[in-house]
Design a protein around this motif. Structure first.
Motif, PDB file in Angstrom:
ATOM      1  N   SER A 157     129.474  15.652  74.693  1.00 22.56           N
ATOM      2  CA  SER A 157     128.418  16.347  73.947  1.00 22.56           C
ATOM      3  C   SER A 157     127.067  16.146  74.618  1.00 22.56           C
ATOM      4  O   SER A 157     126.311  17.107  74.820  1.00 22.56           O
ATOM      5  N   GLU A 176     136.723  21.780  70.100  1.00 20.19           N
ATOM      6  CA  GLU A 176     135.685  21.817  69.068  1.00 20.19           C
ATOM      7  C   GLU A 176     134.334  21.397  69.641  1.00 20.19           C
ATOM      8  O   GLU A 176     133.314  22.025  69.363  1.00 20.19           O
ATOM      9  N   ASP A 195     133.204  24.143  72.290  1.00 20.38           N
ATOM     10  CA  ASP A 195     132.793  25.401  71.665  1.00 20.38           C
ATOM     11  C   ASP A 195     131.525  25.266  70.837  1.00 20.38           C
ATOM     12  O   ASP A 195     130.849  26.271  70.573  1.00 20.38           O
ATOM     13  N   SER A 196     131.181  24.053  70.430  1.00 22.82           N
ATOM     14  CA  SER A 196     130.000  23.859  69.588  1.00 22.82           C
ATOM     15  C   SER A 196     128.782  23.403  70.369  1.00 22.82           C
ATOM     16  O   SER A 196     127.739  23.099  69.776  1.00 22.82           O
ATOM     17  N   HIS A 197     128.891  23.343  71.675  1.00 24.83           N
ATOM     18  CA  HIS A 197     127.758  22.937  72.519  1.00 24.83           C
ATOM     19  C   HIS A 197     127.507  24.009  73.580  1.00 24.83           C
ATOM     20  O   HIS A 197     128.418  24.733  73.963  1.00 24.83           O
TER      21      HIS A 197
END
Length: 326
Positions: free
Chosen positions: A59, A94, A97-99
């Motif tokens: 992340s 997850e 795709d979220s960063h």
């Protein structure tokens, strides 16, 4: 692609490192730490490897790379997950795709994708399904920059190698694609999670880890193919050894191949820095460290590779590679 009989194969005679003036003559130049980016008008690639379930660091790394300006593609060079379980792939996706990250994401298969009891075909299907890759060996054009991935077509036997069986079909494909791009006078990037013997960090020198000399079953044939193409930039992960080391990148010459050799670069790691243990092995050094690459390819085919500390947000050092037709 015939080579010397296995019994007569001597790695250290077969593969030679070019350093100093010889490397410069072959079109390889190390630049000081903190060298500025090439700026606008280049194709940019971000390269990571060895996430192995360290999603907190992943992340952070994705956010940091995005702060530098979005690259044209992201390559995750193997060991995306810890053991190849579905739950691990779902957690990895997850986070990805979220960063923020480039629209094009290219992945190679590593050994950690196979550390489970599923049949090999299931392991491969999981990797392909969660990465949107077409196969374990592929070609992708980013602009006019060719990126080739290679990977095993047979299951691994354990956790100590060898890890990769390329097979005659993949080797023939690789040789054909490299020959085609050589006629175009363009650099071509070959991404492999696994390392060549006597090449980059962890595989070479008096402090190398001795088990890194057996990653490929068909090593002789692979070296013959790569050694015939001076425009190749071969990028490998797997070792987790530091990009601060002088052997993070090198130029290799294969006996009987192109005398200019080809470039080999260590892609770094997201999960845990390793280094020599002084006994022919390795040890974990820093679980919080993360290193990777940002690569710039100019319109004329010249390549600049920036080794980056992805936690400190700094350039460790940079490498310039002349265009193949320079």
């Amino acid at each position: 692609m015939s080579g010397p009989p296995a019994a007569s194969f001597d790695r250290r005679g077969f593969l030679t490192t070019l350093t100093g003036s010889a490397a410069a003559a072959a079109g390889l130049a190390l630049l000081p730490a903190g060298t500025a980016s090439a700026g606008e008008g280049v194709t940019t690639l971000d390269v990571l490897s060895d996430v192995q379930g360290d999603l907190a660091d992943l992340s952070h790394v994705l956010n940091h790379l995005d702060s530098l300006g979005t690259a044209d593609a992201l390559v995750v060079n193997g060991d995306l997950v810890a053991n190849g379980h579905v739950s691990e792939y779902e957690a990895y996706r997850e986070v990805l795709d979220s960063h923020p990250h480039p629209e094009r994401v290219i992945s190679t298969i590593g050994n950690h994708e196979q550390y489970n009891d599923a049949p090999f075909d299931t392991q491969v299907d999981r990797f392909l399904g969660y990465t949107d890759m077409a196969d374990v060996y592929t070609e992708t054009l980013i602009g006019d920059v060719p990126l080739l991935t290679i990977g095993t077509t047979e299951p691994i036997a354990g956790t100590s190698g060898p890890f990769v069986t390329l097979g005659a079909e993949q080797l023939s494909w690789l040789d054909g694609r490299l020959s085609e791009h050589a006629r175009n006078g363009r650099p071509v990037f070959v991404f492999s999670h696994h390392v060549l013997p006597d090449s980059v960090s962890g595989t070479t020198g008096d402090d190398s880890a001795r088990f890194y000399d057996r990653d490929f079953v068909d090593e002789t044939e692979l070296l013959e193919v790569l050694g015939s193409h001076s425009g190749v930039v071969f990028l490998s992960g797997h070792t987790h050894w530091s990009l601060e080391r002088d052997d993070w990148a090198t130029r290799k010459v294969v006996s009987g191949g192109d005398t200019r050799g080809f470039t080999v670069v260590n892609t770094g790691f997201v999960q845990t820095l390793f280094g020599p243990d002084g006994r022919g092995g390795e040890r974990a050094i820093d679980g919080s460290a993360a290193q990777g690459l940002r690569i710039e390819v100019a319109a004329d085919g010249a390549v600049t590779v920036h080794a980056r500390d992805l936690k400190a947000g700094t350039v460790i050092r940079s490498l310039e590679i002349e265009a193949p037709n320079a």
